[in-house]
Design an enzyme around this catalytic site. Structure first.
Site, PDB file in Angstrom:
ATOM      1  N   ASP A   1       0.861  -1.175   0.000  1.00  0.00           N
ATOM      2  CA  ASP A   1       0.000   0.000   0.000  1.00  0.00           C
ATOM      3  C   ASP A   1       0.908   1.240   0.000  1.00  0.00           C
ATOM      4  OD1 ASP A   1      -2.151   1.701  -0.033  1.00  0.00           O
ATOM      5  OD2 ASP A   1      -3.188   0.800   1.667  1.00  0.00           O
TER       6      ASP A   1
HETATM    7  C1  BGC Z   1      -5.120   3.229   0.316  1.00  0.00           C
HETATM    8  C2  BGC Z   1      -5.458   2.139  -0.683  1.00  0.00           C
HETATM    9  C3  BGC Z   1      -5.391   2.683  -2.103  1.00  0.00           C
HETATM   10  C4  BGC Z   1      -4.033   3.284  -2.337  1.00  0.00           C
HETATM   11  C5  BGC Z   1      -3.857   3.825  -3.739  1.00  0.00           C
HETATM   12  C6  BGC Z   1      -3.863   3.969  -0.055  1.00  0.00           C
HETATM   13  O1  BGC Z   1      -3.685   5.099   0.734  1.00  0.00           O
HETATM   14  O2  BGC Z   1      -4.988   2.654   1.595  1.00  0.00           O
HETATM   15  O3  BGC Z   1      -6.742   1.630  -0.422  1.00  0.00           O
HETATM   16  O4  BGC Z   1      -5.668   1.659  -3.008  1.00  0.00           O
HETATM   17  O5  BGC Z   1      -3.843   4.343  -1.421  1.00  0.00           O
HETATM   18  O6  BGC Z   1      -4.607   4.944  -3.966  1.00  0.00           O
END
Ligand code: BGC
Length: 747
Positions: free
Chosen positions: A304
């Site tokens: 993530d």
């Molecule tokens: C979130 C994810 C997301 C990713 C990309 C992160 O901050 O936790 O759910 O897919 O960003 O945008």
């Protein structure tokens, strides 16, 4: 031959094709891998955010944003990144602008030595929500409230179609974060608190996104997230520690992953939090032993946002970022969502050269990424012509969004059948959620926090606008009353009740996600309660409309209302859907996919243990505001003749449970038939009850249907003390509605 008969063999053909294509793909991947330098391999494992291609600093809003050719050169030609993500900060692109951006990116990738296409990822969690002219849908918790997986699959399929129209091929969805803590700021991104619901809705969504072949012209690659246990932080605050014993981890959190992996998902994103002291990004147990060894995942794993760096800066399990890179890759991460620095590639190169990471381990990750790129057809075609997608943003797609919104509205209270209201009523509409699209869409709508929905959905109706459209301007007064947590003009709202027949009081939340959505109090903010209390003193009937992302406590507010409707971000058609329900144009059929708590220190889920509802006269009991699975209708349903095909079930056997559901009221409607089981005695303390199956049926007044469910021993199983699934012999209760039957399981 009917169309249905024709489609079946074609589906099989596609499947057979993808199976037979695998050896070829494997060969091509190996050939490509053999040509790659270590730097190129590390580049494939790297993902940067789109802002890294634009002028100005990342995340800084400058309008208009311009592509910076020097940055494009660096990211794609020099670093040869394997993936880019996200919407550029600033004005949200429309379908043509997305097409142009992706074309430019893929064109640059085609100019690199090995011409490896870039995998572009976006969070299209309720439609292509970063594309200004796409169709948006209810958020996942609202989809779960429909209890209609067929509809979830349709929504997924339209999302995939519209994403492909914008040349977007990788969707960071579905979230399978079984939402066990109602305080959590991402609860609404989940399918609620139940493991079975998460499994069913997760599989339906993946099927919608991917079909049999995510490389097809109208399909995209799904990304399961956030593996695993992200939905159960102790404090309820995002990215704070969870303590999850292996028994619960396996029983509550892994099944939805297993089911969606079995359904063909080939990418997965990791939980940003820590479980029992181990950040999941550093957990070989989670990312390799369980994910690959047990769940059989064959795709690739992406971190993530910034989470590898955070192993050093936030979690403090790595003494440097370079050490964090080593730990994360050793644990099993294949791609780093870096996403705003370049050091990842250089650290990978250094770690391999120093013998701290093996080339085999790097090859393994690159192989997985290239395999998915090939399966996704990216080596053949990277850009799609929006003109080939005539249904993009169409009325037909909007109609599905409206249907989903309608089915997600939950009627929780209807004293003396106050609802539906007559269309000749004069009403006061008030409250902080009455006149904003933010409370209907939630986060991940045009931007991360969903703050711009009012600007991009000017043609859509807020709750107020939808009521005005239904009743006519003269019959509807509007006073804001309160903001989310500040009093605006409560006195004016009270005065406006003169000459109205009733009050439609819209409370709840605006939009938020992640850490920005953290709260320290689940109670509805005081200003909102004060507005309700002041209006109650007028004696006019109040219909409370909740528009929120999590169940804000309404213990003291609810008694003021004769009718209560709840929505968990029903999307852009939500205002119209609510008006249809309020004024009787739609008979509500949504049901809670969570337990609506009453007290801040009793956040107990419906499938709790017997000891969680201990009562010694004055002690705590399980006493939620509204129970999981509840939701009223304007008609009545009665259950009769619960039958099992046999009084007992044996290992390897099956059993059919059937029940009649009768529409005993005066209106057509849909009912969700829910089957629960209770294991009376077990070697690990059993839950009071567990949802095992459900089906939504439509019934005309006076009509009845027999609904049947097939149960197998695994449907009665739990994780035993040895951490393995087991179904223990003994008596189980089967419950549907108010009816019960006993079932004996014999080994
Ligand atoms: C979130 C994810 C997301 C990713 C990309 C992160 O901050 O936790 O759910 O897919 O960003 O945008």
């Amino acid at each position: 031959m009917t169309r249905k008969h024709l489609l079946f063999p074609l589906g099989l053909l596609v499947f057979a094709f993808s199976l037979s294509a695998q050896p070829d793909i494997d060969r091509q991947v190996e050939e490509l891998l053999a040509k790659m330098t270590l730097e190129e391999k590390a580049g494939q494992m790297m993902q940067l955010t789109a802002d890294m291609l634009f002028d100005g600093a990342p995340y800084v809003l400058t309008n208009p944003r311009r592509i910076d050719p020097a940055k494009v050169e660096k990211v794609i030609k020099e670093y040869k990144v394997g993936s880019i993500l996200n919407v550029p900060t600033g004005k949200v692109p429309n379908v043509t602008e997305w097409h142009d951006l992706i074309s430019m990116i893929q064109q640059k990738a085609a100019e690199t030595r090995l011409k490896i296409p870039i995998l572009y990822g976006t969070d299209d969690i309720h439609g292509v929500n970063y594309c200004s002219d796409a169709t948006l849908f209810p958020q996942p918790l609202a989809m779960a409230s429909t209890w209609n997986p067929g509809l979830a699959e349709k929504v997924g399929a339209i999302t995939a179609y519209e994403a492909k129209a914008a040349s977007l091929t990788w969707n960071f969805s579905p979230a399978l974060d079984v939402g066990r803590n109602p305080v959590w700021s991402r609860l609404w991104e989940s399918f609620g608190e139940d493991v079975y619901m998460n499994k069913v809705m997760g599989v339906a969504t993946v099927k919608g996104y991917q079909g049999d072949n995510f490389g097809a012209a109208d399909k995209v690659l799904a990304c399961l997230k956030h593996y695993a246990g992200y939905g159960w932080p102790v404090s309820g605050k995002d990215r704070t520690p969870a303590y999850i014993p292996e028994v619960q981890l396996r029983e509550l959190f892994l099944p939805a992953y297993q089911a969606t992996i079995d359904a063909g998902a080939m990418s997965l994103m990791v939980n940003s939090g820590e479980i029992s002291g181990v950040p999941v990004h550093a957990s070989k147990f989670m990312l390799t032993d369980v994910l690959r060894g047990e769940l059989g995942f064959k795709g690739f794993v992406v971190s993530d946002w910034e989470d590898i760096i955070l192993l050093h800066t936030r979690h403090k399990v790595a003494s440097s970022v370079k050490e964090a890179v080593r730990i994360a890759i050793e644990a099993g991460i294949d791609m780093s969502m870096v996403p705003v620095t370049f050091e990842f590639r250089d650290y990978v190169v250094e770690l391999v050269n120093e013998g701290q990471l093996s080339m085999e381990r790097i090859d393994e990750s690159v192989r997985r990424i290239l395999n998915v790129k090939m399966l996704g057809g990216l080596f053949q075609k990277t850009v799609f012509d929006p003109n080939d997608y005539p249904l993009f943003g169409s009325d037909a797609h909007r109609a599905v969004s409206k249907q989903a919104a309608l089915e997600s509205v939950i009627l929780l209270k209807n004293e003396n059948e106050v609802l539906p209201l007559s269309k000749s009523s004069r009403v006061l509409v008030t409250g902080p959620t009455a006149n904003t699209m933010r409370s209907l869409n939630g986060g991940w709508s045009y931007n991360w926090q969903g703050t711009e929905a009012d600007n991009y959905q000017k043609d859509k109706n807020t709750i107020l606008e939808a009521i005005r459209a239904k009743l006519g301007e003269d019959q509807v007064k509007y006073v804001p009353g309160s903001g989310y947590d500040e009093i605006i003009d409560i006195e004016a709202a009270v005065q406006a009740t003169e000459n109205v027949d009733g009050i439609i009081l819209c409370l709840g939340e605006l939009s938020y996600t992640e850490v920005e959505g953290n709260i320290s109090d689940l109670n509805l903010p005081a200003a909102q309660h004060e507005l309700a209390a002041a209006l109650a003193r007028t004696g006019k009937p109040i219909i409370l409309v909740l528009a929120e992302g999590r169940p804000r406590l309404i213990r003291e507010t609810a008694p003021y209302a004769s009718g209560i409707l709840a929505t968990f971000y029903p999307g852009p058609e939500g205002g119209d859907a609510l008006a249809d329900v309020l004024f009787g144009d739609y008979n509500p059929d949504g049901k809670l996919a969570l337990t609506y708590p009453k007290y801040p220190h009793s956040l107990t889920t419906y499938d709790h243990k017997h000891t969680e509802a201990l009562s010694f006269g004055s002690g705590p009991v399980f006493d939620p505001q509204f129970t999981f699975g509840s939701g009223l209708s304007y008609t009545t349903f009665t259950y009769k003749n619960l039958r099992t095909s046999s009084p007992s079930l044996q290992a390897g056997g099956r059993l059919v449970v059937s029940v009649e559901v009768h529409n005993t009221g005066g209106r057509a409607g849909q009912e969700v038939v829910q089957l629960y089981t209770s294991d009376l005695y077990a070697s690990v303390t059993p839950s009071v009850r567990r949802l095992r199956a459900f089906e939504k049926v439509s019934l005309a007044p006076g009509e009845y249907k027999t609904v049947s469910f097939t149960l197998e021993p695994k449907d009665l199983s739990f994780i035993g003390q040895d951490k393995k699934w087991v179904t223990e012999p003994g008596i189980f209760k089967i419950r549907i509605g108010e009816l019960e039957a006993d079932l004996k399981y014999e080994d």
